[in-house]
Design an enzyme around this catalytic site. Structure first.
Site, mmCIF file in Angstrom:
data_model
loop_
_atom_site.group_PDB
_atom_site.id
_atom_site.type_symbol
_atom_site.label_atom_id
_atom_site.label_comp_id
_atom_site.label_asym_id
_atom_site.label_seq_id
_atom_site.Cartn_x
_atom_site.Cartn_y
_atom_site.Cartn_z
ATOM 1 N N LYS A 34 0.795 -1.371 -0.086
ATOM 2 C CA LYS A 34 0.007 0.118 -0.190
ATOM 3 C C LYS A 34 0.875 1.294 -0.078
ATOM 4 O O LYS A 34 2.027 1.040 0.297
ATOM 5 C CB LYS A 34 -0.739 0.090 1.181
ATOM 6 C CG LYS A 34 0.030 0.116 2.406
ATOM 7 C CD LYS A 34 -1.192 -0.192 3.739
ATOM 8 C CE LYS A 34 -0.443 0.053 5.266
ATOM 9 N NZ LYS A 34 -1.466 -0.070 6.226
ATOM 10 N N ARG A 126 -10.446 1.318 14.578
ATOM 11 C CA ARG A 126 -10.779 1.970 13.461
ATOM 12 C C ARG A 126 -11.776 1.197 12.652
ATOM 13 O O ARG A 126 -13.091 1.534 12.668
ATOM 14 C CB ARG A 126 -9.573 2.318 12.602
ATOM 15 C CG ARG A 126 -8.450 3.168 13.305
ATOM 16 C CD ARG A 126 -7.240 3.183 12.673
ATOM 17 N NE ARG A 126 -6.767 2.096 12.095
ATOM 18 C CZ ARG A 126 -5.333 2.154 11.320
ATOM 19 N NH1 ARG A 126 -4.799 3.333 11.402
ATOM 20 N NH2 ARG A 126 -4.999 0.986 11.153
ATOM 21 N N TYR A 240 15.667 30.688 6.102
ATOM 22 C CA TYR A 240 14.558 31.398 6.617
ATOM 23 C C TYR A 240 14.541 31.719 8.067
ATOM 24 O O TYR A 240 14.787 30.681 8.848
ATOM 25 C CB TYR A 240 13.276 30.915 6.014
ATOM 26 C CG TYR A 240 12.942 31.127 4.381
ATOM 27 C CD1 TYR A 240 13.320 32.135 3.774
ATOM 28 C CD2 TYR A 240 12.819 29.927 3.884
ATOM 29 C CE1 TYR A 240 12.866 32.286 2.545
ATOM 30 C CE2 TYR A 240 12.847 29.894 2.369
ATOM 31 C CZ TYR A 240 12.756 31.160 1.748
ATOM 32 O OH TYR A 240 12.733 31.262 0.310
#
Length: 355
Positions: A34, A126, A240
């Protein structure tokens, strides 16, 4: 020069597969591919696993299953995720075996005569039925579950295994499969009729103790190069927001890989290799570059290893507190970003987008 290259050694996938096949004895190995085989390339990894003795392929979606069906006309392909009612007919036409996780999915899949694997909830909460239905569709072929703590709590895993076995006694004709990679190595009693392994085929492991007891070779290597170097004065920042400030005079280098290439912004502070020397990733990672601290001047063009030569994907995961295989599943397949190749017995066999 390529900005970076990911190579997958399929001979390693075969070797890892063969080791697991030997370990599990009479049980079958089903290869979990998967999420593009956790970013490694579903079709190539599936082919290597089948050649080395895997008996079936496991995916998460109907779309993944149908893609594999185009390449593997005779292989068993099992969809371990939920199947939308609109996709059931496609699944049947593609000869995919699908998960039933409640009464509704059991009824819909049974009505369409799709081969069904019934999932029992063992505590992951789940998908899954709390108990086996009294009446099963004629197309039911498998019964399975999923451990919630297979890599971290052996006692709980054994308790969940007993729970599963008690349910399986009620359906003796169904193929029983509950072990993932961790359970396959750690809990031999969980092998039952088949085991489902994905990460271990690729040489990945969540548990450091498991890596010591059952060392599996990683199949993936990710490399780039040192594109630029610069000397920093004390107090100069990098990237940054200057999240890294030079504490003293130092050398730094720039590697042309960033989060747009799958090198997560959360990996600032991890370690890579410049040549054969460890180097700290400093400053914020941008979309297409990151910086490294250098101990000495190093020529531009020097190879940089992001994964390989002792730098493991798991090392980056643990450093960034990333879950499971979050990093490798995000690796891009677009060769405009990352050049991808497959290796067979150490030789490059072909290049591919690895989908």
């Amino acid at each position: 020069m390529r900005r970076s290259e990911i190579s997958i050694d399929l001979s390693v996938v075969r070797d890892n597969t063969e080791r697991i096949v030997q370990l599990i004895g009479a049980s079958e190995l089903w290869a979990v591919v998967k999420a593009n085989a956790y970013g490694h390339g579903a079709v190539l990894v599936a082919r290597a696993a089948l050649e080395a003795g895997a008996k079936a392929l496991c995916v998460a979606t109907v779309e993944e299953g149908l893609e594999l069906r185009q390449h593997f006309h005779r292989a068993r392909i099992i969809v371990m995720g939920a199947v939308a009612s609109a996709d059931v007919q496609q699944a049947r036409q593609g000869r995919l075996e699908c998960m039933a996780y409640d009464e509704v999915s059991l009824r819909i899949l049974g009505r369409e005569r799709v081969r069904i694997h019934i999932k029992i909830n063992l505590g992951l909460n789940r998908w899954g039925l709390s108990e086996l239905p009294k009446s099963l569709p004629a197309s039911a072929v498998g019964l399975f579950g999923q451990f919630s703590h297979a890599h971290s709590d052996r006692q709980l895993t054994l308790k969940q295994l007993d729970q599963f076995k008690s349910q399986a006694h009620e359906a003796p004709g169904l193929t029983r499969h509950v072990a993932n990679s961790s359970a396959t190595f750690e809990v031999p009693d969980s092998h039952l009729d088949a085991v489902r392994c994905g990460s271990s085929l690729l040489g990945l492991s969540l548990s450091p103790s498991l890596r010591q007891k059952f060392p599996m070779r990683p199949a993936l290597r990710w490399a780039s190069y040192l594109a630029h170097t610069r000397r920093l004065s004390p107090g100069e920042g990098v990237g940054y927001d200057a999240t890294y400030v030079a504490p003293a005079p130092m050398m730094m280098g720039v590697v042309p890989v960033g989060y747009g290439d799958g090198f997560s912004a959360r990996l600032a502070g991890t370690t890579v290799l410049v040549g054969d020397e460890p180097a700290l990733v400093i400053g914020a990672i941008s979309a297409d570059a990151f910086a490294v601290a250098l101990n000495r001047p190093i020529p531009t063009g020097t190879p940089v290893t992001l994964v390989g030569d002792g730098i493991r994907l798991e090392d980056h995961l643990e450093f960034a507190h990333m879950t499971n295989w979050e990093l490798c599943t995000a690796l891009p397949t677009d060769q405009r970003r990352v050049y991808r190749s497959s290796l067979l017995d150490g030789q490059e066999s072909r290049t591919t987008a690895c989908t």
